[in-house]
Write a protein that holds these residues in place. Structure first.
Motif, PDB file in Angstrom:
ATOM      1  N   CYS A  15     -23.459 -14.276  -3.030  1.00 11.82           N
ATOM      2  CA  CYS A  15     -24.898 -14.439  -3.228  1.00 11.82           C
ATOM      3  C   CYS A  15     -25.290 -15.161  -4.500  1.00 11.82           C
ATOM      4  O   CYS A  15     -26.437 -15.577  -4.642  1.00 11.82           O
ATOM      5  N   SER A  16     -24.397 -15.286  -5.435  1.00 16.76           N
ATOM      6  CA  SER A  16     -24.763 -15.892  -6.714  1.00 16.76           C
ATOM      7  C   SER A  16     -24.899 -17.402  -6.584  1.00 16.76           C
ATOM      8  O   SER A  16     -24.278 -18.038  -5.729  1.00 16.76           O
ATOM      9  N   SER A  17     -25.754 -17.977  -7.469  1.00 13.48           N
ATOM     10  CA  SER A  17     -25.900 -19.437  -7.482  1.00 13.48           C
ATOM     11  C   SER A  17     -24.623 -20.116  -7.948  1.00 13.48           C
ATOM     12  O   SER A  17     -24.346 -21.257  -7.592  1.00 13.48           O
ATOM     13  N   ARG A  18     -23.837 -19.397  -8.768  1.00 15.06           N
ATOM     14  CA  ARG A  18     -22.529 -19.902  -9.221  1.00 15.06           C
ATOM     15  C   ARG A  18     -21.442 -19.092  -8.515  1.00 15.06           C
ATOM     16  O   ARG A  18     -20.829 -18.199  -9.083  1.00 15.06           O
ATOM     17  N   ARG A  19     -21.227 -19.413  -7.277  1.00 11.70           N
ATOM     18  CA  ARG A  19     -20.307 -18.626  -6.463  1.00 11.70           C
ATOM     19  C   ARG A  19     -18.869 -18.805  -6.924  1.00 11.70           C
ATOM     20  O   ARG A  19     -18.450 -19.893  -7.316  1.00 11.70           O
ATOM     21  N   LEU A  20     -18.132 -17.692  -6.820  1.00 11.29           N
ATOM     22  CA  LEU A  20     -16.710 -17.747  -7.128  1.00 11.29           C
ATOM     23  C   LEU A  20     -15.954 -18.353  -5.955  1.00 11.29           C
ATOM     24  O   LEU A  20     -16.329 -18.172  -4.795  1.00 11.29           O
ATOM     25  N   GLN A  21     -14.905 -19.074  -6.259  1.00  8.85           N
ATOM     26  CA  GLN A  21     -14.034 -19.557  -5.199  1.00  8.85           C
ATOM     27  C   GLN A  21     -13.187 -18.393  -4.686  1.00  8.85           C
ATOM     28  O   GLN A  21     -12.640 -17.617  -5.471  1.00  8.85           O
ATOM     29  N   LEU A  22     -13.107 -18.300  -3.369  1.00 11.18           N
ATOM     30  CA  LEU A  22     -12.346 -17.220  -2.756  1.00 11.18           C
ATOM     31  C   LEU A  22     -10.854 -17.510  -2.892  1.00 11.18           C
ATOM     32  O   LEU A  22     -10.341 -18.461  -2.298  1.00 11.18           O
ATOM     33  N   THR A  23     -10.160 -16.716  -3.673  1.00  9.99           N
ATOM     34  CA  THR A  23      -8.721 -16.869  -3.866  1.00  9.99           C
ATOM     35  C   THR A  23      -7.992 -15.726  -3.177  1.00  9.99           C
ATOM     36  O   THR A  23      -8.592 -14.725  -2.777  1.00  9.99           O
ATOM     37  N   ARG A  24      -6.681 -15.870  -3.059  1.00  4.44           N
ATOM     38  CA  ARG A  24      -5.881 -14.816  -2.438  1.00  4.44           C
ATOM     39  C   ARG A  24      -5.981 -13.510  -3.230  1.00  4.44           C
ATOM     40  O   ARG A  24      -5.942 -12.418  -2.657  1.00  4.44           O
ATOM     41  N   LEU A  25      -6.078 -13.626  -4.556  1.00  4.20           N
ATOM     42  CA  LEU A  25      -6.173 -12.426  -5.378  1.00  4.20           C
ATOM     43  C   LEU A  25      -7.408 -11.608  -5.028  1.00  4.20           C
ATOM     44  O   LEU A  25      -7.335 -10.382  -4.888  1.00  4.20           O
ATOM     45  N   TYR A  26      -8.563 -12.282  -4.861  1.00  3.27           N
ATOM     46  CA  TYR A  26      -9.793 -11.555  -4.523  1.00  3.27           C
ATOM     47  C   TYR A  26      -9.713 -10.949  -3.126  1.00  3.27           C
ATOM     48  O   TYR A  26     -10.250  -9.867  -2.883  1.00  3.27           O
ATOM     49  N   VAL A  27      -9.063 -11.635  -2.211  1.00  7.50           N
ATOM     50  CA  VAL A  27      -8.876 -11.072  -0.870  1.00  7.50           C
ATOM     51  C   VAL A  27      -7.984  -9.834  -0.936  1.00  7.50           C
ATOM     52  O   VAL A  27      -8.269  -8.802  -0.309  1.00  7.50           O
ATOM     53  N   THR A  28      -6.913  -9.913  -1.719  1.00  7.63           N
ATOM     54  CA  THR A  28      -6.014  -8.769  -1.876  1.00  7.63           C
ATOM     55  C   THR A  28      -6.739  -7.579  -2.472  1.00  7.63           C
ATOM     56  O   THR A  28      -6.637  -6.451  -1.967  1.00  7.63           O
ATOM     57  N   ILE A  29      -7.494  -7.815  -3.543  1.00  2.44           N
ATOM     58  CA  ILE A  29      -8.233  -6.729  -4.192  1.00  2.44           C
ATOM     59  C   ILE A  29      -9.280  -6.153  -3.246  1.00  2.44           C
ATOM     60  O   ILE A  29      -9.425  -4.929  -3.123  1.00  2.44           O
TER      61      ILE A  29
END
Length: 317
Positions: free
Chosen positions: A196-210
């Motif tokens: 939802c943020s205007s500065r969205r984070l790139q979806l990485t494997r680490l975030y998927v794992t967490i």
């Protein structure tokens, strides 16, 4: 792992087959299935993969998962074999609670650290203490051990409703609730920044794992936390059978969570690998685990280095 179940044989034998056989057998199966995966994760992160801040937390999380599954396995195998020695129960219960609280603390620490990396990126990359992860793990193990010892000393009469035991439960339960709130809040912050943020984070494997690990923990381990919070206040004479079903269902769900974590790591690490890469020798469980803990987007990773060099870059000298 309710000691009243073992203390009163006549009450124990009056329980239904669901409580006495079905749920314990399913828990034993889940524990047996989950232990090898956690052993592989411990071996890879302990001896084969170079350390980074997140892998230190995952190593300790795998340790707590292994201990928890081992405690459930020992308890239910002894109970099903009718040769359980009750005097050893308190030690099994203590290690089980220690590993459960440590798993909760580890996931909270991982989520909070990623929030710091997202909200304060300059400080995180420039001023974060080098050994922060190791120090935090030591402190959290010490805190888990302290809480466990205080609870078991105060409830040495096997969760009797004495004043000291009730006081300790009234202190520890809010502490666990507070940590659950931290876990949910930090995870929600990361989710908002990604979606939802205007500065969205790139979806990485680490975030998927967490994200998957936290989701399974909240779905499967929250009932066990509620069970421990209620254990000193439930009226066993009136609600014994109902509480036993809830307790053993909570054990089954938490065993599923501890066993599924290694599957999450290797699934995320191997996702979207090309078919020819699966046949290459270097694409092993070690590389899948490394991929699952990488905080690099797929496009950036492909531009930075070719796939066949990734293992060499991550291996310790």
């Amino acid at each position: 792992m309710n000691q009243t179940t073992l203390k009163n044989n006549s009450t124990f034998h009056s329980l239904s087959a669901l409580e006495v056989v079905t749920l314990p057998v399913l828990t034993v199966i889940c524990a047996l299935a989950g232990l090898p995966g956690n052993v592989v994760v411990l071996w890879l992160l302990g001896f084969r993969v170079s350390r980074n801040p997140i892998s230190v937390y995952i190593l300790n999380l795998a340790t707590s998962d292994f201990l928890y599954l081992f405690c459930l396995l020992v308890f239910y195998l002894w109970e099903l074999s009718d040769c359980f020695d009750f005097k050893y129960y308190i030690y099994i219960h203590a290690v089980g609670m220690l590993s459960y609280t440590m798993g909760l603390f580890m996931l909270s620490a991982i989520s909070v650290e990623r929030c710091l990396a997202v909200l304060f990126p300059i400080w995180y990359h420039c001023h974060r203490p080098r050994h922060m992860s190791a120090v935090m793990c030591v402190l959290l193990w010490a805190l888990s051990l302290l809480l466990t010892m205080l609870l078991h000393v105060s409830c040495s009469s096997f969760f009797s409703k004495d004043e000291l035991c009730l006081i300790m439960h009234s202190v520890i339960a809010p502490c666990l609730i507070f940590v659950f709130v931290i876990l949910c809040g930090s995870s929600l912050t990361l989710l908002v920044r990604m979606l939802c943020s205007s500065r969205r984070l790139q979806l990485t494997r680490l975030y998927v794992t967490i994200g998957l690990t936290v989701l399974f923990f909240l779905l499967c381990c929250l009932p066990a936390g509620i069970m421990w919070a209620l254990q000193a206040t439930v009226d066993f004479q009136i609600q014994f059978s109902t509480f036993t079903v809830f307790e053993r269902t909570a054990h089954l769900l938490s065993s599923i969570n501890s066993g599924v974590n290694p599957i999450i790591y290797f699934f995320v690490g191997s996702f979207r690998q090309k078919q020819k890469q699966w046949q290459q020798r270097q694409h092993s469980l070690k590389l899948f685990l490394q991929n699952a803990l990488e905080d690099i987007a797929e496009g950036e990773k492909s531009r930075e280095s070719p796939p066949h060099k990734s293992v060499e870059m991550l291996e310790p000298p």
